[in-house]
Motif scaffolding. Structure first.
Motif, PDB file in Angstrom:
ATOM      1  N   ILE A 177       0.814  -1.139   0.079  1.00  0.00           N
ATOM      2  CA  ILE A 177       0.090  -0.091   0.167  1.00  0.00           C
ATOM      3  C   ILE A 177       0.955   1.203  -0.052  1.00  0.00           C
ATOM      4  O   ILE A 177       0.739   2.130  -0.919  1.00  0.00           O
ATOM      5  N   LYS A 178       1.824   1.292   0.742  1.00  0.00           N
ATOM      6  CA  LYS A 178       2.993   2.353   0.927  1.00  0.00           C
ATOM      7  C   LYS A 178       3.631   2.484  -0.704  1.00  0.00           C
ATOM      8  O   LYS A 178       3.815   3.682  -0.957  1.00  0.00           O
ATOM      9  N   GLU A 179       4.155   1.294  -0.855  1.00  0.00           N
ATOM     10  CA  GLU A 179       4.768   1.458  -2.401  1.00  0.00           C
ATOM     11  C   GLU A 179       3.919   2.098  -3.504  1.00  0.00           C
ATOM     12  O   GLU A 179       4.459   2.917  -4.110  1.00  0.00           O
ATOM     13  N   ILE A 217      -1.251   4.312  -1.954  1.00  0.00           N
ATOM     14  CA  ILE A 217      -2.521   4.316  -1.938  1.00  0.00           C
ATOM     15  C   ILE A 217      -3.079   4.818  -0.519  1.00  0.00           C
ATOM     16  O   ILE A 217      -2.465   4.716   0.430  1.00  0.00           O
ATOM     17  N   LEU A 218      -4.141   5.936  -0.764  1.00  0.00           N
ATOM     18  CA  LEU A 218      -4.691   6.490   0.451  1.00  0.00           C
ATOM     19  C   LEU A 218      -5.365   5.470   1.386  1.00  0.00           C
ATOM     20  O   LEU A 218      -6.258   4.536   0.813  1.00  0.00           O
ATOM     21  N   PHE A 263      -8.710  14.853   4.210  1.00  0.00           N
ATOM     22  CA  PHE A 263      -9.652  13.487   4.534  1.00  0.00           C
ATOM     23  C   PHE A 263      -9.754  13.545   5.973  1.00  0.00           C
ATOM     24  O   PHE A 263      -8.682  13.653   6.484  1.00  0.00           O
ATOM     25  N   GLN A 264     -10.770  12.833   6.335  1.00  0.00           N
ATOM     26  CA  GLN A 264     -10.949  12.405   7.601  1.00  0.00           C
ATOM     27  C   GLN A 264     -10.260  11.054   8.001  1.00  0.00           C
ATOM     28  O   GLN A 264     -10.504  10.152   7.222  1.00  0.00           O
ATOM     29  N   ASN A 265      -9.696  10.903   9.038  1.00  0.00           N
ATOM     30  CA  ASN A 265      -9.113   9.575   9.504  1.00  0.00           C
ATOM     31  C   ASN A 265      -8.227   8.886   8.651  1.00  0.00           C
ATOM     32  O   ASN A 265      -8.270   7.683   8.185  1.00  0.00           O
ATOM     33  N   ILE A 266      -7.442   9.727   8.080  1.00  0.00           N
ATOM     34  CA  ILE A 266      -6.221   9.016   7.154  1.00  0.00           C
ATOM     35  C   ILE A 266      -5.207   8.214   8.190  1.00  0.00           C
ATOM     36  O   ILE A 266      -4.975   8.526   9.313  1.00  0.00           O
ATOM     37  N   ILE A 267      -4.788   7.322   7.505  1.00  0.00           N
ATOM     38  CA  ILE A 267      -3.865   6.126   8.305  1.00  0.00           C
ATOM     39  C   ILE A 267      -2.563   6.578   8.042  1.00  0.00           C
ATOM     40  O   ILE A 267      -2.288   6.675   6.716  1.00  0.00           O
ATOM     41  N   ASP A 268      -1.652   6.641   8.982  1.00  0.00           N
ATOM     42  CA  ASP A 268      -0.358   7.142   8.714  1.00  0.00           C
ATOM     43  C   ASP A 268       0.440   5.630   8.598  1.00  0.00           C
ATOM     44  O   ASP A 268       0.374   4.694   9.424  1.00  0.00           O
ATOM     45  N   LEU A 269       0.731   5.184   7.160  1.00  0.00           N
ATOM     46  CA  LEU A 269       1.334   4.111   6.806  1.00  0.00           C
ATOM     47  C   LEU A 269       2.492   3.693   7.495  1.00  0.00           C
ATOM     48  O   LEU A 269       2.679   2.575   7.723  1.00  0.00           O
ATOM     49  N   ASN A 270       3.259   4.528   8.122  1.00  0.00           N
ATOM     50  CA  ASN A 270       4.425   4.395   8.743  1.00  0.00           C
ATOM     51  C   ASN A 270       4.163   3.984  10.295  1.00  0.00           C
ATOM     52  O   ASN A 270       4.740   2.773  10.994  1.00  0.00           O
TER      53      ASN A 270
END
Lengths: 315, 315
Positions: free
Chosen positions: B80-82, B85-86, B305-312
């Motif tokens: 997803i990170k690579e 993708i949001l 956006f609301q509730n974005i996940i920090d992929l790290n």
């Protein structure tokens, strides 16, 4: 001055009383074993269930009865009135344990803890249980005294809508809306939970009739934590059997203890608890806080007592 | 623009989505049955448990994953990170059902509803059950996010003392006191209820060790409603067997579903519920309220956006 308790508080509480009131003489003895102490007592502290029309005759010097409970329906009021004996009770101390118990009941139902408990015993992992929320549901409380008000306050914290019924419909804090008892039919059709804290009086006896259950939502939950005389077991059982309401939760019944062979035990969609919603380790300390305040007033010859019972109304 | 849901909301909800977003094309289909829809989808709405390192390869045009839950530990984050993708989730919507469930747990314990339920089945009227109060007791909440804060708010309405643990000990509304996670030992000895809402991360895995249970009151109740990885079943079982705490209530376990022969089922002083504290009929409507708000932003080319996940961080 002689003070007779017909129950035995723990040592710490006894010591505290004796230290705070060195001029009083305290006895802690069951009424049946109190002998001479009865005729000498000026003040009698009791749970209220041991005083009868017969044994009150033995209290020759009685001036004040402190009842460390809220229910007074077993008291020999006629003689008490004739002899002009002061009666006070512990009204108000039930607000905390009983309001907590009310949410225990409502969450027990809405979150299906009883079914989860049964599943656990069967070592069964089943997630197919549709749970409900208290949030946004409507709680109708019959009786807007200390217990009802405390319950409404917490209900608002849960995001519930709060409606109340009292004698004249007067507004009460923490109730979004209140209705007089003679307009009870008005709020019944909107309530998700109908919760009674009503005492046993002439007015409340069999107050709830079939027509009232007929007005309730099919999904409604009826909770009785006041007195069992509010509704006849027959009316309640018929309402449950006809599925006029979804569920009943009773901490009080018309007949207590509920006999082992009573049909209520086997009825579906009912939770029965043995009249213990007010039980709390804080019960006696809280009741005696009221008693001690009143005893100071009594010893000082004052007449502004807390929780005086109106002997004509019976509460 | 094609939007794939890997679950099927009810008709009313589907209709609402289609009406509000006439330019989007919605499909509602299990991932295993979605066929061509996968490669065409620009937006994927999922409970988060069906996406794997393998099947994400089929999503050729994927730009945004909306996870309608809070737990993300099964997501293939590296890919997803690579692909940049949001990811957004439904963080916050669990606050109401889970805080209610937490009080259901605490009242279930303090008011002994499970024992009363068993008594009822035996048609037994026994009033000899010493009940406790939530009032004046201390609730220590691990995790001061939306769920923890909502629980603390209601706890204060019940008159409980509220303490909280979060990453840095920052003050949070409705908590009387907060501690950083590396000073967890400080509040443990005073807590009557220790309630965890912590997610599953590297930091929280097996965070609670024997030494922590050793510090708790013998009368303490440990409640886990976050993730089972917080404590190994062995550590917890040992603490219960050694009576270092009085009781445990678990809605999450290290292994789910809990196998039928697991020793936890038969352990005394434990309540097990099958990971359903967040279940609510309001779940999907609330999650889709967040999704719809974000979809409007997405369609307008906005990036708040609301509730974005920090992929790290993974949450």
């Amino acid at each position: 001055m002689k003070i007779l308790f017909s129950f035995v508080p723990n040592n710490e509480i006894q010591k505290d009383l004796i230290e705070q009131f060195p001029d009083a003489s305290f006895s802690f003895r069951r009424l049946s074993e109190a002998g001479e102490l009865v005729s000498e007592a000026e003040i009698f502290v009791t749970y209220g269930e041991d005083l009868t029309e017969e044994n009150i005759l033995g209290f020759h010097r009685l001036k004040w009865i402190m009842v460390v409970s809220a229910g007074l329906e077993k008291m020999p009021f006629e003689q008490i009135k004739e002899r002009n004996i002061l009666v006070t009770n512990a009204r108000g101390i039930h607000a905390i344990p009983m309001s907590e118990f009310a949410f225990g009941f409502m969450l027990q139902y809405s979150k299906r803890f009883a079914e989860m408990h049964d599943q656990q015993k069967e070592q069964k992992w089943n997630r197919n249980l549709p749970l409900k929320e208290l949030y946004n549901s409507t709680l109708l409380i019959l009786g807007t005294g200390a217990i009802g008000t405390e319950t409404a306050r917490i209900a608002q914290a849960f995001g519930m809508k709060t409606e109340g019924v009292n004698s004249d419909g007067r507004a009460i804090e923490h109730f979004d809306q209140t209705y007089p008892i003679d307009r009870l039919n008005k709020p019944l059709p909107n309530a998700d939970y109908i919760l009674s804290f009503l005492p046993s009086t002439e007015e409340t006896k069999h107050l709830l009739q079939s027509e009232h259950f007929h007005l309730m939502k099919e999904s409604a939950v009826f909770i009785n934590m006041g007195r069992g005389s509010l509704v006849s077991m027959e009316v309640l059982l018929n309402a449950l059997r006809a599925k006029e309401i979804a569920y009943a939760m009773l901490d009080v019944m018309e007949e207590e203890p509920l006999p082992a062979d009573h049909p209520l035990w086997n009825q579906a969609n009912i939770t029965i608890t043995p009249h213990l919603s007010s039980i709390s380790s804080e019960y006696i300390p809280r009741a005696l806080t009221i008693f001690k305040r009143n005893l100071h007033a009594y010893l000082n010859g004052e007449d502004h007592f807390q929780n005086i019972i109106d002997l004509n109304r019976g509460y």
